[in-house]
Design a protein around this motif. Sequence first.
Motif, PDB file in Angstrom:
ATOM      1  N   GLY A 135       0.854  -1.163  -0.032  1.00 46.03           N
ATOM      2  CA  GLY A 135       0.059   0.065  -0.120  1.00 46.03           C
ATOM      3  C   GLY A 135       0.888   1.219  -0.057  1.00 46.03           C
ATOM      4  O   GLY A 135       0.146   2.268  -0.394  1.00 46.03           O
ATOM      5  N   VAL A 136       2.078   1.053   0.508  1.00 44.06           N
ATOM      6  CA  VAL A 136       2.971   2.444   0.407  1.00 44.06           C
ATOM      7  C   VAL A 136       3.218   2.729  -1.207  1.00 44.06           C
ATOM      8  O   VAL A 136       3.200   3.906  -1.486  1.00 44.06           O
ATOM      9  N   VAL A 137       3.215   1.867  -2.075  1.00 45.38           N
ATOM     10  CA  VAL A 137       3.481   2.299  -3.527  1.00 45.38           C
ATOM     11  C   VAL A 137       2.320   2.413  -4.351  1.00 45.38           C
ATOM     12  O   VAL A 137       1.898   2.909  -5.404  1.00 45.38           O
ATOM     13  N   LEU A 138       1.060   1.595  -3.569  1.00 44.54           N
ATOM     14  CA  LEU A 138      -0.109   1.505  -4.581  1.00 44.54           C
ATOM     15  C   LEU A 138      -1.270   2.594  -3.954  1.00 44.54           C
ATOM     16  O   LEU A 138      -1.385   2.529  -2.813  1.00 44.54           O
ATOM     17  N   PRO A 139      -1.612   3.630  -5.054  1.00 45.47           N
ATOM     18  CA  PRO A 139      -2.618   4.590  -4.193  1.00 45.47           C
ATOM     19  C   PRO A 139      -3.571   4.320  -3.552  1.00 45.47           C
ATOM     20  O   PRO A 139      -4.090   4.692  -2.319  1.00 45.47           O
ATOM     21  N   LEU A 140      -4.496   3.418  -3.741  1.00 45.06           N
ATOM     22  CA  LEU A 140      -5.781   2.787  -3.407  1.00 45.06           C
ATOM     23  C   LEU A 140      -5.674   1.915  -2.575  1.00 45.06           C
ATOM     24  O   LEU A 140      -6.792   1.543  -1.844  1.00 45.06           O
ATOM     25  N   LEU A 141      -4.564   1.135  -2.200  1.00 44.93           N
ATOM     26  CA  LEU A 141      -4.430   0.231  -0.993  1.00 44.93           C
ATOM     27  C   LEU A 141      -3.774   0.832   0.266  1.00 44.93           C
ATOM     28  O   LEU A 141      -2.907   1.566   0.095  1.00 44.93           O
ATOM     29  N   PRO A 142      -4.728   0.965   1.235  1.00 40.56           N
ATOM     30  CA  PRO A 142      -4.464   1.762   2.446  1.00 40.56           C
ATOM     31  C   PRO A 142      -3.228   1.178   3.261  1.00 40.56           C
ATOM     32  O   PRO A 142      -3.193   0.001   3.450  1.00 40.56           O
ATOM     33  N   THR A 143      -2.464   1.964   3.785  1.00 41.98           N
ATOM     34  CA  THR A 143      -1.323   1.443   4.645  1.00 41.98           C
ATOM     35  C   THR A 143      -1.746   1.322   6.129  1.00 41.98           C
ATOM     36  O   THR A 143      -1.343   0.333   6.723  1.00 41.98           O
ATOM     37  N   VAL A 144      -1.934   2.457   6.415  1.00 38.36           N
ATOM     38  CA  VAL A 144      -2.226   2.500   8.062  1.00 38.36           C
ATOM     39  C   VAL A 144      -3.437   1.458   8.620  1.00 38.36           C
ATOM     40  O   VAL A 144      -2.970   0.915   9.632  1.00 38.36           O
ATOM     41  N   PRO A 145      -4.530   1.446   7.973  1.00 42.08           N
ATOM     42  CA  PRO A 145      -5.252   0.380   8.491  1.00 42.08           C
ATOM     43  C   PRO A 145      -4.902  -1.075   8.565  1.00 42.08           C
ATOM     44  O   PRO A 145      -5.250  -1.662   9.691  1.00 42.08           O
ATOM     45  N   PHE A 146      -4.281  -1.181   7.485  1.00 43.65           N
ATOM     46  CA  PHE A 146      -3.271  -2.715   7.618  1.00 43.65           C
ATOM     47  C   PHE A 146      -2.330  -2.839   8.911  1.00 43.65           C
ATOM     48  O   PHE A 146      -2.081  -3.674   9.212  1.00 43.65           O
ATOM     49  N   LEU A 147      -1.602  -1.702   9.029  1.00 44.59           N
ATOM     50  CA  LEU A 147      -0.880  -1.813  10.082  1.00 44.59           C
ATOM     51  C   LEU A 147      -1.298  -1.691  11.383  1.00 44.59           C
ATOM     52  O   LEU A 147      -1.148  -2.296  12.457  1.00 44.59           O
ATOM     53  N   LEU A 148      -2.624  -1.245  11.598  1.00 45.36           N
ATOM     54  CA  LEU A 148      -3.414  -1.071  12.729  1.00 45.36           C
ATOM     55  C   LEU A 148      -3.811  -2.417  13.083  1.00 45.36           C
ATOM     56  O   LEU A 148      -3.709  -3.229  14.175  1.00 45.36           O
ATOM     57  N   LEU A 149      -4.566  -3.155  11.955  1.00 47.33           N
ATOM     58  CA  LEU A 149      -4.724  -4.575  12.167  1.00 47.33           C
ATOM     59  C   LEU A 149      -3.680  -5.509  12.316  1.00 47.33           C
ATOM     60  O   LEU A 149      -3.603  -6.333  13.103  1.00 47.33           O
ATOM     61  N   ALA A 150      -2.517  -5.316  11.674  1.00 47.42           N
ATOM     62  CA  ALA A 150      -1.131  -6.026  12.229  1.00 47.42           C
ATOM     63  C   ALA A 150      -0.877  -5.832  13.565  1.00 47.42           C
ATOM     64  O   ALA A 150      -0.513  -6.884  14.248  1.00 47.42           O
ATOM     65  N   ALA A 151      -0.789  -4.681  13.998  1.00 50.74           N
ATOM     66  CA  ALA A 151      -0.775  -4.551  15.408  1.00 50.74           C
ATOM     67  C   ALA A 151      -1.502  -5.438  16.345  1.00 50.74           C
ATOM     68  O   ALA A 151      -1.068  -5.868  17.305  1.00 50.74           O
ATOM     69  N   PHE A 152      -3.031  -5.267  16.097  1.00 47.63           N
ATOM     70  CA  PHE A 152      -3.928  -6.281  16.718  1.00 47.63           C
ATOM     71  C   PHE A 152      -3.661  -7.524  16.709  1.00 47.63           C
ATOM     72  O   PHE A 152      -3.619  -8.258  17.888  1.00 47.63           O
ATOM     73  N   CYS A 153      -3.346  -8.001  15.415  1.00 51.14           N
ATOM     74  CA  CYS A 153      -2.864  -9.596  15.463  1.00 51.14           C
ATOM     75  C   CYS A 153      -1.634  -9.696  16.049  1.00 51.14           C
ATOM     76  O   CYS A 153      -1.711 -10.841  16.836  1.00 51.14           O
TER      77      CYS A 153
END
Length: 117
Positions: A19-37
Amino acid sequence: MRVIWLICGLTCVALALIGVVLPLLPTVPFLLLAAFCFARSSERLHNWLLSHKTFGPMIDDWNSNGAIRPSAKRATTLSIGVVFGISLVMGVKTTVLVIQMVVLSAVLIFIWTRPNS
């Protein structure tokens, strides 16, 4: 169960990096979910993610007060504009453009109504 949480966390980190390089793929929500997991699977990976130089502050800003950095808001707005512009140039069907405009507008409204960190 810890293995499943670990796999989900690693998958989310991979998607965030994409998501850092693809504009429509969100980065932060995936990081938040990763922290949760990771909180449920690996204390070491959880601590690594929260103390990461780039990703840690974004997660902390969101966890502490639901805030998004102004630079991230601007970058998101720019990338959304570029993606929509590409759709226009490519001659995408009007129906798709309308759906894209509604969804992307909703995303921008959400992002710009969050507090600044």
